[in-house]
Design an enzyme around this catalytic site. Sequence first.
Site, PDB file in Angstrom:
ATOM      1  N   LYS A   1      39.127  49.952  45.561  1.00 13.32           N
ATOM      2  CA  LYS A   1      38.658  49.050  44.509  1.00 13.32           C
ATOM      3  C   LYS A   1      37.954  49.870  43.431  1.00 13.32           C
ATOM      4  CE  LYS A   1      35.551  44.970  44.372  1.00 13.32           C
ATOM      5  NZ  LYS A   1      34.794  44.065  45.274  1.00 13.32           N
TER       6      LYS A   1
ATOM      7  N   SER B   1      33.625  39.021  48.963  1.00  8.28           N
ATOM      8  CA  SER B   1      34.701  39.658  48.188  1.00  8.28           C
ATOM      9  C   SER B   1      35.732  40.434  48.987  1.00  8.28           C
ATOM     10  CB  SER B   1      34.093  40.575  47.126  1.00  8.28           C
ATOM     11  OG  SER B   1      33.460  39.805  46.137  1.00  8.28           O
TER      12      SER B   1
ATOM     13  N   SER C   1      36.127  39.465  44.949  1.00 11.73           N
ATOM     14  CA  SER C   1      36.455  40.267  43.789  1.00 11.73           C
ATOM     15  C   SER C   1      37.385  41.438  44.104  1.00 11.73           C
ATOM     16  CB  SER C   1      35.167  40.793  43.144  1.00 11.73           C
ATOM     17  OG  SER C   1      34.458  41.642  44.039  1.00 11.73           O
TER      18      SER C   1
END
Length: 433
Positions: free
Chosen positions: A35, A136, A112
């Site tokens: 990420k 997330s 996320s």
Amino acid sequence: MARESDDGAFLDKFLLQPTPSTHQLPLNALTFAVKDIFDVEGYVTGFGNPDWARTHPAATSTAPAVLALLRGGATCVGKTVLDEMAYSINGENKHYGTPRNPCVPDRVPGGSSSGSAVAVGAKLVDFALGTDTGGSVRAPASYCGILGFRPSHDAISTAGVIPMAQSFDSVGWFARNPVILNRVGRVLLQLPDVDPVKPSQIIIAEDCFQLSTIPSDRVAEPLFKSVDKLFGGDLVKHAILGDYVKEKVPSLKQFMTKGNADQEYNIPSLAALSSAMRVLQRYEFKNNHGEWVRTIKPDLGPGISERVWEAVKTTDENVDVCHSVKIELRAALNALLGDFGVLAIPTIPGPPPELQSDPTPLEAFRAKAFSLLSIAGVSGFCQVSIPLGLYNNLPVAISLLAKHGSDGFLLNLVEIIYDTLQEEVGITAKRDY
């Protein structure tokens, strides 16, 4: 920039080769993505927003979590898209595009850590790194039909990771199969290989399953039948978690508003838990990023913009009480579960929402989702989201939680139970069909 051929999962493709070794390494020949909240030397960590990327220099070192995976024998193939400033569980990004949910393309992928979940779900990598503050890793794992693990809070270093709210931030990961999930966990958590331990009890939180739009027997029944086959059905207990939390976490009274009590679709004590978490999360987010937001006034997408500015304007009111809630909840759940007890809840209270849904009707869904997600968030317990196939052609998941520090036990349990669980899901799905 994310490309269509990669289901929109990647921001940047590159190769970081594993550290050479003469030994057989645990993650040998596996590929992973990270990420874009983790530092990788020589690359700007973009935090999901072009204004952030524009106003920050390239990282001068690589996050320890990424280095650990490279030392474990894995190859990193790039950085993935995330929701702006990691402030959403939806997975939509107005600047870099929304990664395509490989399970149901017309639904959100969850955020996320959207790109990391999609990269795993679409089989572009063997596993991927994400972060989980409010949900997330767990939400996108549920939405994309893959495994997602949020470890015990503070069990893995968050150095070289842009903070969101340190009281809750955790490095998490995704995989498609439980063996790889476990192997990655053992590298990140620096755990020795140990023999699996039989759980002492598996507590099904009845009220949490009633929150879900998916019938309880489609989610909880396969778990019960799997536990019965593998360990004996006497291990399964039932609890009304909301009542237990209300009784054992007295500091929650501060957050038990009339609004929470009136939410017919929610569990008042867990709604209060979610409120307490939100207060502390906003306060810490403001301390981390408030000055940058006020100075730069970044271009933020709908929903996220409102949340960010609300956080920037927050005060320290009730922050001390939030810390008391954390301590009390951890003690209460320790007492409930004991050393090798497991709590079962739905990961999310229903299937993934449709792309570009109107945010207002989603509020009730979000409120229920955060009531469930805040249990591990506030207690610091480890949690795994396990896919349970499709219901009405939409992905379903169940979560198992264990006490802080029991990550190795929980990872082993997933590996033991996974195949039986999938068989039981197949039987239940056929029967329902």
